[in-house]
Design a protein around this motif. Structure first.
Motif, PDB file in Angstrom:
ATOM      1  N   ALA A  64       1.077  -1.092   0.247  1.00 51.29           N
ATOM      2  CA  ALA A  64      -0.014   0.102   0.499  1.00 51.29           C
ATOM      3  C   ALA A  64       1.155   1.447  -0.383  1.00 51.29           C
ATOM      4  O   ALA A  64       0.673   2.402  -0.835  1.00 51.29           O
ATOM      5  CB  ALA A  64      -0.859  -0.020   0.585  1.00 51.29           C
ATOM      6  N   ARG A  65       1.764   1.448   0.802  1.00 49.60           N
ATOM      7  CA  ARG A  65       2.680   2.597   0.672  1.00 49.60           C
ATOM      8  C   ARG A  65       3.340   2.230  -0.669  1.00 49.60           C
ATOM      9  O   ARG A  65       3.727   4.006  -1.627  1.00 49.60           O
ATOM     10  CB  ARG A  65       3.962   2.070   1.737  1.00 49.60           C
ATOM     11  N   ALA A  66       3.983   1.097  -0.958  1.00 53.73           N
ATOM     12  CA  ALA A  66       4.933   1.584  -2.736  1.00 53.73           C
ATOM     13  C   ALA A  66       3.449   2.901  -3.647  1.00 53.73           C
ATOM     14  O   ALA A  66       3.700   2.695  -4.661  1.00 53.73           O
ATOM     15  CB  ALA A  66       4.709   0.453  -3.273  1.00 53.73           C
ATOM     16  N   ILE A  67       2.217   2.262  -3.160  1.00 55.36           N
ATOM     17  CA  ILE A  67       1.486   2.401  -4.457  1.00 55.36           C
ATOM     18  C   ILE A  67       0.815   3.986  -4.557  1.00 55.36           C
ATOM     19  O   ILE A  67       1.193   4.728  -4.925  1.00 55.36           O
ATOM     20  CB  ILE A  67       0.317   1.571  -4.254  1.00 55.36           C
ATOM     21  N   LEU A  68       1.298   3.675  -2.234  1.00 54.40           N
ATOM     22  CA  LEU A  68       0.612   5.497  -2.587  1.00 54.40           C
ATOM     23  C   LEU A  68       1.894   6.804  -2.633  1.00 54.40           C
ATOM     24  O   LEU A  68       1.704   7.476  -3.160  1.00 54.40           O
ATOM     25  CB  LEU A  68       0.602   5.850  -1.156  1.00 54.40           C
ATOM     26  N   GLN A  69       3.150   6.311  -2.907  1.00 55.43           N
ATOM     27  CA  GLN A  69       4.134   6.574  -3.043  1.00 55.43           C
ATOM     28  C   GLN A  69       4.042   7.022  -4.338  1.00 55.43           C
ATOM     29  O   GLN A  69       4.618   8.035  -5.239  1.00 55.43           O
ATOM     30  CB  GLN A  69       5.661   6.218  -2.852  1.00 55.43           C
ATOM     31  N   SER A  70       3.755   6.248  -5.546  1.00 54.85           N
ATOM     32  CA  SER A  70       3.797   6.556  -7.023  1.00 54.85           C
ATOM     33  C   SER A  70       2.403   7.431  -7.318  1.00 54.85           C
ATOM     34  O   SER A  70       2.782   7.322  -8.966  1.00 54.85           O
ATOM     35  CB  SER A  70       3.263   4.535  -7.328  1.00 54.85           C
ATOM     36  N   ILE A  71       1.683   6.749  -6.325  1.00 54.81           N
ATOM     37  CA  ILE A  71       0.432   8.389  -6.948  1.00 54.81           C
ATOM     38  C   ILE A  71       0.887   9.565  -6.500  1.00 54.81           C
ATOM     39  O   ILE A  71      -0.212  10.657  -6.637  1.00 54.81           O
ATOM     40  CB  ILE A  71      -0.876   7.429  -7.083  1.00 54.81           C
TER      41      ILE A  71
END
Length: 138
Positions: A64-71
């Protein structure tokens, strides 16, 4: 431990939290929002209670943190260009809140109630990488 929720982000209002929640759920991550109904009912309490908390299961935290960082989007100027930090030349600049503690929050409330707040306020930004305060020309 894997069945507990952990907070991975906070938002001042529920609209942005709902968008991110939808993005995470589209990737199969179970998401829980906390305090969103309270803030939807009375948006002025957002600062006092710490905003809307976006929570995911502990086992999904890294994904989830990786997805947040990407967006994650950063601040843009009036022309739509990313604001650049003058110190490190990175574009990871976000809006910086000048209300940092109880004293400044209390002063803000007194100014709001008595109508003595400044008519216009300058926007202040801070670099996420080097913590430099970035000023923009209005």
């Amino acid at each position: 431990m894997q069945d507990t929720f952990v907070t991975i982000a906070r938002f001042p209002y529920s609209t942005e939290a709902q968008i991110v929640k939808g993005r995470l759920e589209a990737d199969g991550i179970e998401v829980f929002l906390r305090d969103n109904i309270t803030i939807d009912t009375d948006p002025l309490v957002s600062q006092a209670i710490g905003g809307v908390k976006l929570k995911v299961l502990a086992k999904d935290e890294a994904q989830a943190r990786a997805i947040l960082q990407s967006i994650k989007t950063y601040a843009l100027d009036d022309d739509g260009n990313a604001i650049t930090c003058p110190n490190c030349n990175n574009n990871s600049v976000n809006l910086y809140s000048t209300i940092t503690g109880f004293k400044s929050f209390f002063s803000f409330i007194i100014g709001f109630v008595t109508g003595t707040l400044p008519i216009s306020a300058r926007f202040q930004y801070k670099c996420d990488d080097c913590d430099t305060i970035v000023t923009t020309e209005d």
